[in-house]
Design a protein around this motif. Sequence first.
Motif: not given
Lengths: 104, 196
Positions: B166-177
């Motif tokens: 599972v990768v937890l990522v900041r919502s605003s970075f989710a699209g980039y990731l």
Amino acid sequence: MQLIPCPWCGPREEAEFSYGGQAHVPYPDSPAELSDEEWAHYVFFRANPKGRFAERWNHGAGCRRWFNAIRDTATYRFERVYRLDDPKPGVTELARSREEGTAP
Amino acid sequence: MAELLRTHPLQAWAGAFERLPDTVRLTAEPYVAMVDVRLSAVGAEASAALGLDLPTAANTWVPTDDGRAVWLGPDEWLLTSTTEAPEELEARVRAAVLPLGGSAADVSAQRIGLRLTGARVRDVLATGCSIDLHPRVFGRGRSAQTTLGQAGVVLLSLSDGGDDHVVLVRSSFAGYLADWLLDAALEFTPTTARQE
């Protein structure tokens, strides 16, 4: 890329860290009594040795904790990392860990 | 005024995720309540008050009754819950740690989870992250806060086989990731699947 051993997270990429300057710079006992010159010395004057240097580092992209490191400014080699509440390792201790190969 | 519907930051990527092969499966996890806990001394008192043992070993996570407890620092943890509302979880955890000198803050909106499953996800992650992901050292229960591509993430290992993360990522970075992961997964996608 150089790996820096974080005391909490283990070896991580250099890009995850930020530099915090010289470590073990004591805050003046009575800052109100300092002259401007003495205050300027506390704020701006730092050692700039060639060789082993005790520095502060912050693991910004990982545990976000500050720690101290002994780094050789000529070779970039990290000889020791230690937590903020640990004492500064002595020269003989560093030499011993280097001989024994336990330095990071 | 148009009604604003709550949407997942990765809703637009759902189609692209579906076209991936089973060896590299990406799934956006639904929203869960998350609380950031700061607590200096962890002992039996804290375990009793919270009803769980906070992991004290660096870079680990433990499952809880309805979520996870992730080590974020020597005095910081992330608690997640799939059943409680963010406010309920925050209030419950705050009531538990406040008498012990700790604090709790609702950070549910900060991160979203991306589930990566499949035999090749370890290779995909390894293209953008330098930590050792081999199951021998990164088995179930291990976590890592690091950078994946250019985004800061919390990586959780869910299996001892190295095929479930599972990768937890900041919502605003989710699209980039998501874009970055799709690009990295291309290398491990059979040519026939790409043409669909």
